[in-house]
Design a protein around this motif. Sequence first.
Motif, PDB file in Angstrom:
ATOM      1  N   GLU A 220       0.830  -1.203   0.000  1.00  0.00           N
ATOM      2  CA  GLU A 220       0.000   0.000   0.000  1.00  0.00           C
ATOM      3  C   GLU A 220       0.865   1.253   0.000  1.00  0.00           C
ATOM      4  N   GLU A 221       1.891   1.248   0.864  1.00  0.00           N
ATOM      5  CA  GLU A 221       2.793   2.398   0.917  1.00  0.00           C
ATOM      6  C   GLU A 221       3.576   2.541  -0.387  1.00  0.00           C
TER       7      GLU A 221
ATOM      8  N   LYS B  64       2.569   1.606  -3.377  1.00  0.00           N
ATOM      9  CA  LYS B  64       1.642   2.136  -4.379  1.00  0.00           C
ATOM     10  C   LYS B  64       1.491   3.645  -4.247  1.00  0.00           C
ATOM     11  N   ASP B  65       1.405   4.129  -3.004  1.00  0.00           N
ATOM     12  CA  ASP B  65       1.248   5.572  -2.791  1.00  0.00           C
ATOM     13  C   ASP B  65       2.464   6.341  -3.318  1.00  0.00           C
TER      14      ASP B  65
ATOM     15  N   ARG C 113      -1.309  -6.126  -5.418  1.00  0.00           N
ATOM     16  CA  ARG C 113      -2.252  -5.967  -4.313  1.00  0.00           C
ATOM     17  C   ARG C 113      -3.548  -6.719  -4.565  1.00  0.00           C
TER      18      ARG C 113
END
Length: 210
Positions: free
Chosen positions: A134-135, A137-138, A164
């Motif tokens: 998630e991090e 992807k950000d 993901r």
Amino acid sequence: MADPYKVLGVSSTASDEEVKDAYRALAKKYHPDQYADSPLKDLADEKMKEINEAYDTIVAQRRGRQNAGGYTYAGYSGASGSGGGSSFSDVRSYIASGRIADAEQILNGVPVENRNAEWYFLKGSVLYRRGWLEEAKDHFTRACQMDPGNGEYQAALNQAMNQRSGMYGGYNPNMGSMNTGGCNTCDLCQGMICADCCCECMGGDLIPCC
């Protein structure tokens, strides 16, 4: 947060190398990959976040003391060229050779105002290798927003999003000379194929089935 030195189990007078060794040992012990199918996965995730925060805090504190009048940290030179860009060749080399902690140490030493699209891409690659999808992807998203025409960044973002959702295997951020040409105009599938071709040219294989 707790005392970062206590989290890493070292003294506040420990050398940079001792701090780095302690971080590596703990990161290896609590890496999410070790607990993928374990009921302790959530606890390991929390511990890994605590370890990362502690290490980042120590690095930032020491960099601030050492470079109050400028910034040159862990081999990274913050000098910018006429276009405002910075050289991250050492970071790419460390990521390619699996020296993730060293790569992140350099990245963490870059002041916020000098964090360009490449910085966010490389930080995302480090996070990806640690399993923080998630991090990652950000950070890839931020890199693409800052440099929307860069096919390398877009391919990394696409693969992080696919990973993901369980659609493909892992993105391999073993960066060398990245010249992705016209991949920025490709759709999702074409972008992945383009990235796979780039990796195969460098001896890797982003998509094993192709």
